[in-house]
Design an enzyme around this catalytic site. Structure first.
Site, short mmCIF file in Angstrom:
data_model
loop_
_atom_site.label_atom_id
_atom_site.label_comp_id
_atom_site.label_asym_id
_atom_site.label_seq_id
_atom_site.Cartn_x
_atom_site.Cartn_y
_atom_site.Cartn_z
N HIS A 192 0.84 -1.18 0.00
CA HIS A 192 0.00 0.00 0.00
C HIS A 192 0.88 1.24 0.00
O HIS A 192 2.03 1.20 0.44
CB HIS A 192 -1.00 -0.06 1.14
CG HIS A 192 -0.55 0.49 2.46
ND1 HIS A 192 0.12 -0.27 3.39
CD2 HIS A 192 -0.65 1.73 2.98
CE1 HIS A 192 0.39 0.50 4.44
NE2 HIS A 192 -0.06 1.70 4.20
N ASN B 50 13.71 19.15 2.95
CA ASN B 50 13.95 19.01 1.51
C ASN B 50 15.29 19.61 1.09
O ASN B 50 15.91 19.15 0.14
CB ASN B 50 12.83 19.65 0.70
CG ASN B 50 11.59 18.79 0.70
OD1 ASN B 50 11.66 17.58 0.79
ND2 ASN B 50 10.44 19.42 0.59
#
Length: 138
Positions: A1, A51
């Site tokens: 999943h 990030n």
């Protein structure tokens, strides 16, 4: 999943905007702790903090793959070092379209027909599409 790294990471960036009230920041940090996350207050900027750290990590790995190095070897080295997953697997998990976008925003993405660009154009977005640098089964 499918799962997003944000769901499994303990660190949660609480972003301070130019007009953020101190009370809002305090609430954001308290909420992070309530959902069992570690709050990290950061100023609003492209990529925030995580990030800006992970971008170069993933982009350097993808450049090595582009030069012909085995993605499995790169990822195994990162796991041996102690990372929960390697940078190529992380790129697939985050989404190759997201990696390309963040790379462009932070001006660190390869330009001119890179393997990453070709994969995104072909709809091979990593885990969310079932195919990226690795093949993913639901």
């Amino acid at each position: 999943h499918f799962f997003s790294p944000a769901n499994v990471m303990k660190l949660l960036e609480v972003v301070r905007g130019a007009n953020s009230a101190p009370e809002a920041m305090a609430f954001g940090q308290a909420f992070a702790r309530m959902i069992d996350k570690i709050p990290l207050p950061v100023n609003s900027a492209p990529g925030f903090l995580v990030n800006r750290v992970l971008g170069p990590y993933m982009m350097a790995a993808l450049q090595r793959v582009e030069r012909g190095e085995a993605k499995e070897k790169i990822d195994e080295a990162a796991r041996t070092f102690g990372m929960p997953m390697g940078p190529v697997e992380l790129a697939d998990t985050v989404g190759l379209d997201v990696c390309a976008s963040v790379g462009n925003i932070l001006k660190m993405a390869p330009t001119g027909g890179s393997k990453l660009d070709q994969m995104v154009a072909a709809g091979k977005l990593g885990k969310k599409s079932g195919e990226g640098f690795y093949s993913w089964q639901s």
